[in-house]
Design a protein around this motif. Structure first.
Motif, PDB file in Angstrom:
ATOM      1  N   GLU A  29       0.871  -1.290   0.023  1.00 14.64           N
ATOM      2  CA  GLU A  29      -0.032  -0.054  -0.034  1.00 14.64           C
ATOM      3  C   GLU A  29       0.882   1.291  -0.022  1.00 14.64           C
ATOM      4  O   GLU A  29       0.320   2.343   0.017  1.00 14.64           O
ATOM      5  CB  GLU A  29      -0.760  -0.146   1.048  1.00 14.64           C
ATOM      6  CG  GLU A  29      -1.986  -1.001   1.334  1.00 14.64           C
ATOM      7  CD  GLU A  29      -2.973  -0.815  -0.036  1.00 14.64           C
ATOM      8  OE1 GLU A  29      -3.037   0.419  -0.449  1.00 14.64           O
ATOM      9  OE2 GLU A  29      -3.494  -1.815  -0.215  1.00 14.64           O
ATOM     10  N   GLY A  30       2.202   1.149   0.169  1.00 12.87           N
ATOM     11  CA  GLY A  30       2.925   2.296  -0.055  1.00 12.87           C
ATOM     12  C   GLY A  30       3.353   2.667   1.401  1.00 12.87           C
ATOM     13  O   GLY A  30       3.864   4.017   1.475  1.00 12.87           O
ATOM     14  N   MET A  31       3.160   2.087   2.314  1.00 13.20           N
ATOM     15  CA  MET A  31       3.525   2.626   3.730  1.00 13.20           C
ATOM     16  C   MET A  31       4.992   2.235   4.035  1.00 13.20           C
ATOM     17  O   MET A  31       5.553   1.426   3.624  1.00 13.20           O
ATOM     18  CB  MET A  31       2.686   1.840   4.689  1.00 13.20           C
ATOM     19  CG  MET A  31       1.284   2.014   4.650  1.00 13.20           C
ATOM     20  SD  MET A  31       0.237   1.507   5.600  1.00 13.20           S
ATOM     21  CE  MET A  31       0.308   2.637   7.081  1.00 13.20           C
ATOM     22  N   ASP A  32       5.612   3.393   4.891  1.00 12.56           N
ATOM     23  CA  ASP A  32       6.740   2.838   5.671  1.00 12.56           C
ATOM     24  C   ASP A  32       6.509   2.051   6.897  1.00 12.56           C
ATOM     25  O   ASP A  32       5.500   2.099   7.360  1.00 12.56           O
ATOM     26  CB  ASP A  32       7.505   4.237   6.159  1.00 12.56           C
ATOM     27  CG  ASP A  32       7.814   5.229   5.111  1.00 12.56           C
ATOM     28  OD1 ASP A  32       8.198   4.676   4.002  1.00 12.56           O
ATOM     29  OD2 ASP A  32       7.788   6.286   5.395  1.00 12.56           O
ATOM     30  N   LEU A  33       7.409   1.234   7.339  1.00 10.56           N
ATOM     31  CA  LEU A  33       7.243   0.306   8.266  1.00 10.56           C
ATOM     32  C   LEU A  33       8.335   0.232   9.398  1.00 10.56           C
ATOM     33  O   LEU A  33       9.450   0.286   9.051  1.00 10.56           O
ATOM     34  CB  LEU A  33       7.134  -1.304   7.758  1.00 10.56           C
ATOM     35  CG  LEU A  33       5.973  -1.438   6.799  1.00 10.56           C
ATOM     36  CD1 LEU A  33       6.324  -2.315   5.587  1.00 10.56           C
ATOM     37  CD2 LEU A  33       4.826  -1.649   7.474  1.00 10.56           C
ATOM     38  N   ALA A  34       7.824  -0.099  10.504  1.00  8.13           N
ATOM     39  CA  ALA A  34       8.720  -0.567  11.638  1.00  8.13           C
ATOM     40  C   ALA A  34       7.942  -1.987  12.106  1.00  8.13           C
ATOM     41  O   ALA A  34       7.008  -2.063  12.412  1.00  8.13           O
ATOM     42  CB  ALA A  34       8.844   0.502  12.653  1.00  8.13           C
ATOM     43  N   VAL A  35       9.101  -2.952  12.153  1.00  5.59           N
ATOM     44  CA  VAL A  35       8.540  -4.155  12.385  1.00  5.59           C
ATOM     45  C   VAL A  35       9.447  -4.825  13.462  1.00  5.59           C
ATOM     46  O   VAL A  35      10.556  -4.571  13.388  1.00  5.59           O
ATOM     47  CB  VAL A  35       8.708  -5.222  11.195  1.00  5.59           C
ATOM     48  CG1 VAL A  35       7.483  -4.764  10.138  1.00  5.59           C
ATOM     49  CG2 VAL A  35      10.181  -5.298  10.465  1.00  5.59           C
ATOM     50  N   VAL A  36       8.900  -5.662  14.434  1.00  9.84           N
ATOM     51  CA  VAL A  36       9.429  -6.227  15.354  1.00  9.84           C
ATOM     52  C   VAL A  36       9.042  -7.872  15.547  1.00  9.84           C
ATOM     53  O   VAL A  36       8.109  -7.988  15.219  1.00  9.84           O
ATOM     54  CB  VAL A  36       8.888  -5.761  16.670  1.00  9.84           C
ATOM     55  CG1 VAL A  36       9.265  -6.214  17.915  1.00  9.84           C
ATOM     56  CG2 VAL A  36       9.186  -4.291  16.970  1.00  9.84           C
ATOM     57  N   ASP A  37      10.242  -8.376  15.937  1.00  8.45           N
ATOM     58  CA  ASP A  37       9.873 -10.068  16.336  1.00  8.45           C
ATOM     59  C   ASP A  37      10.829 -10.431  17.026  1.00  8.45           C
ATOM     60  O   ASP A  37      12.099  -9.571  17.278  1.00  8.45           O
ATOM     61  CB  ASP A  37       9.821 -10.795  14.863  1.00  8.45           C
ATOM     62  CG  ASP A  37       9.282 -12.036  14.818  1.00  8.45           C
ATOM     63  OD1 ASP A  37       8.156 -12.149  14.651  1.00  8.45           O
ATOM     64  OD2 ASP A  37      10.144 -13.082  15.367  1.00  8.45           O
ATOM     65  N   LEU A  38      10.945 -11.582  17.796  1.00  7.96           N
ATOM     66  CA  LEU A  38      11.921 -12.192  18.410  1.00  7.96           C
ATOM     67  C   LEU A  38      13.158 -12.783  17.627  1.00  7.96           C
ATOM     68  O   LEU A  38      14.207 -12.714  18.284  1.00  7.96           O
ATOM     69  CB  LEU A  38      11.266 -13.386  19.247  1.00  7.96           C
ATOM     70  CG  LEU A  38      10.584 -13.040  20.564  1.00  7.96           C
ATOM     71  CD1 LEU A  38      10.109 -14.401  21.147  1.00  7.96           C
ATOM     72  CD2 LEU A  38      11.517 -12.550  21.503  1.00  7.96           C
ATOM     73  N   HIS A  39      12.562 -13.094  16.483  1.00  4.33           N
ATOM     74  CA  HIS A  39      13.674 -13.591  15.403  1.00  4.33           C
ATOM     75  C   HIS A  39      14.254 -12.879  14.479  1.00  4.33           C
ATOM     76  O   HIS A  39      13.800 -12.504  13.528  1.00  4.33           O
ATOM     77  CB  HIS A  39      12.868 -14.986  14.861  1.00  4.33           C
ATOM     78  CG  HIS A  39      12.335 -15.798  15.798  1.00  4.33           C
ATOM     79  ND1 HIS A  39      13.077 -16.803  16.348  1.00  4.33           N
ATOM     80  CD2 HIS A  39      11.150 -15.875  16.167  1.00  4.33           C
ATOM     81  CE1 HIS A  39      12.068 -17.746  17.352  1.00  4.33           C
ATOM     82  NE2 HIS A  39      10.838 -16.774  17.103  1.00  4.33           N
ATOM     83  N   GLU A  40      15.337 -12.359  14.800  1.00  2.28           N
ATOM     84  CA  GLU A  40      16.227 -11.573  14.100  1.00  2.28           C
ATOM     85  C   GLU A  40      16.428 -12.059  12.498  1.00  2.28           C
ATOM     86  O   GLU A  40      16.241 -11.195  11.584  1.00  2.28           O
ATOM     87  CB  GLU A  40      17.516 -11.198  14.551  1.00  2.28           C
ATOM     88  CG  GLU A  40      18.308  -9.956  13.777  1.00  2.28           C
ATOM     89  CD  GLU A  40      19.569  -9.658  14.383  1.00  2.28           C
ATOM     90  OE1 GLU A  40      20.160  -8.555  14.152  1.00  2.28           O
ATOM     91  OE2 GLU A  40      20.072 -10.380  15.210  1.00  2.28           O
ATOM     92  N   GLY A  41      16.688 -13.408  12.308  1.00  8.87           N
ATOM     93  CA  GLY A  41      16.755 -13.763  10.972  1.00  8.87           C
ATOM     94  C   GLY A  41      15.545 -13.478  10.153  1.00  8.87           C
ATOM     95  O   GLY A  41      15.585 -13.347   9.080  1.00  8.87           O
ATOM     96  N   ARG A  42      14.351 -13.978  10.652  1.00 11.41           N
ATOM     97  CA  ARG A  42      13.035 -13.841   9.939  1.00 11.41           C
ATOM     98  C   ARG A  42      12.685 -12.326   9.567  1.00 11.41           C
ATOM     99  O   ARG A  42      12.437 -11.884   8.613  1.00 11.41           O
ATOM    100  CB  ARG A  42      11.957 -14.150  11.069  1.00 11.41           C
ATOM    101  CG  ARG A  42      11.833 -15.823  11.073  1.00 11.41           C
ATOM    102  CD  ARG A  42      10.652 -16.108  12.294  1.00 11.41           C
ATOM    103  NE  ARG A  42      10.658 -17.429  12.445  1.00 11.41           N
ATOM    104  CZ  ARG A  42      10.020 -17.954  13.408  1.00 11.41           C
ATOM    105  NH1 ARG A  42       9.046 -17.330  13.695  1.00 11.41           N
ATOM    106  NH2 ARG A  42      10.170 -19.187  13.734  1.00 11.41           N
ATOM    107  N   LEU A  43      13.380 -11.482  10.577  1.00 15.36           N
ATOM    108  CA  LEU A  43      13.097  -9.930  10.220  1.00 15.36           C
ATOM    109  C   LEU A  43      14.090  -9.452   9.112  1.00 15.36           C
ATOM    110  O   LEU A  43      13.634  -8.837   8.355  1.00 15.36           O
ATOM    111  CB  LEU A  43      13.382  -9.159  11.713  1.00 15.36           C
ATOM    112  CG  LEU A  43      12.425  -8.887  12.760  1.00 15.36           C
ATOM    113  CD1 LEU A  43      13.108  -8.429  13.882  1.00 15.36           C
ATOM    114  CD2 LEU A  43      10.964  -8.280  12.223  1.00 15.36           C
ATOM    115  N   ASN A  44      15.064 -10.126   9.074  1.00 19.95           N
ATOM    116  CA  ASN A  44      16.051  -9.720   8.006  1.00 19.95           C
ATOM    117  C   ASN A  44      15.456 -10.279   6.804  1.00 19.95           C
ATOM    118  O   ASN A  44      15.759  -9.582   5.809  1.00 19.95           O
ATOM    119  CB  ASN A  44      17.568 -10.331   8.240  1.00 19.95           C
ATOM    120  CG  ASN A  44      18.256  -9.654   9.367  1.00 19.95           C
ATOM    121  OD1 ASN A  44      17.947  -8.363   9.873  1.00 19.95           O
ATOM    122  ND2 ASN A  44      19.244 -10.409  10.020  1.00 19.95           N
ATOM    123  N   THR A  45      15.059 -11.538   6.626  1.00 24.66           N
ATOM    124  CA  THR A  45      14.407 -12.018   5.440  1.00 24.66           C
ATOM    125  C   THR A  45      13.224 -10.961   5.044  1.00 24.66           C
ATOM    126  O   THR A  45      13.277 -10.677   3.828  1.00 24.66           O
ATOM    127  CB  THR A  45      14.053 -13.333   5.581  1.00 24.66           C
ATOM    128  OG1 THR A  45      15.163 -14.166   6.071  1.00 24.66           O
ATOM    129  CG2 THR A  45      13.332 -13.837   4.643  1.00 24.66           C
TER     130      THR A  45
END
Length: 92
Positions: A29-45
């Motif tokens: 939709e064209g939004m900027d994002l801040a995303v959080v998770d316990l798993h850094e590898g998943r976030l990097n992907t």
């Protein structure tokens, strides 16, 4: 809100499942994002995927039950993007 482009969303639990789907939709939709998770590898992907589609993404691997870490992340988000337009508290 019916226009999402240029807005800012925060998604917790974004490494998989519903959180990942929400982040992907916000990016489309064209939004900027801040995303959080316990798993850094998943976030990097996820970040690599979203950035390849043109999204601006801030990631942080942390436990949302850590109030100090979340407060620090909130300050970082406000500094980079301002106040969020959407917050998906999906973690846990």
């Amino acid at each position: 809100m019916d226009k999402f482009s240029g807005k800012f969303a925060v998604v917790t639990g974004a490494g998989s499942g519903i959180g990942r789907a929400l982040a992907r939709r916000c990016a489309r939709e064209g939004m900027d994002l801040a995303v959080v998770d316990l798993h850094e590898g998943r976030l990097n992907t996820l970040r690599a995927e979203l950035e390849s589609e043109g999204a601006v993404v801030l990631t942080r691997a942390l436990d949302v039950s850590d109030a100090a870490a979340m407060a620090d992340f909130a300050e970082q988000c406000r500094g980079q993007f301002g106040s969020p337009d959407l917050l998906f508290n999906n973690a846990g």
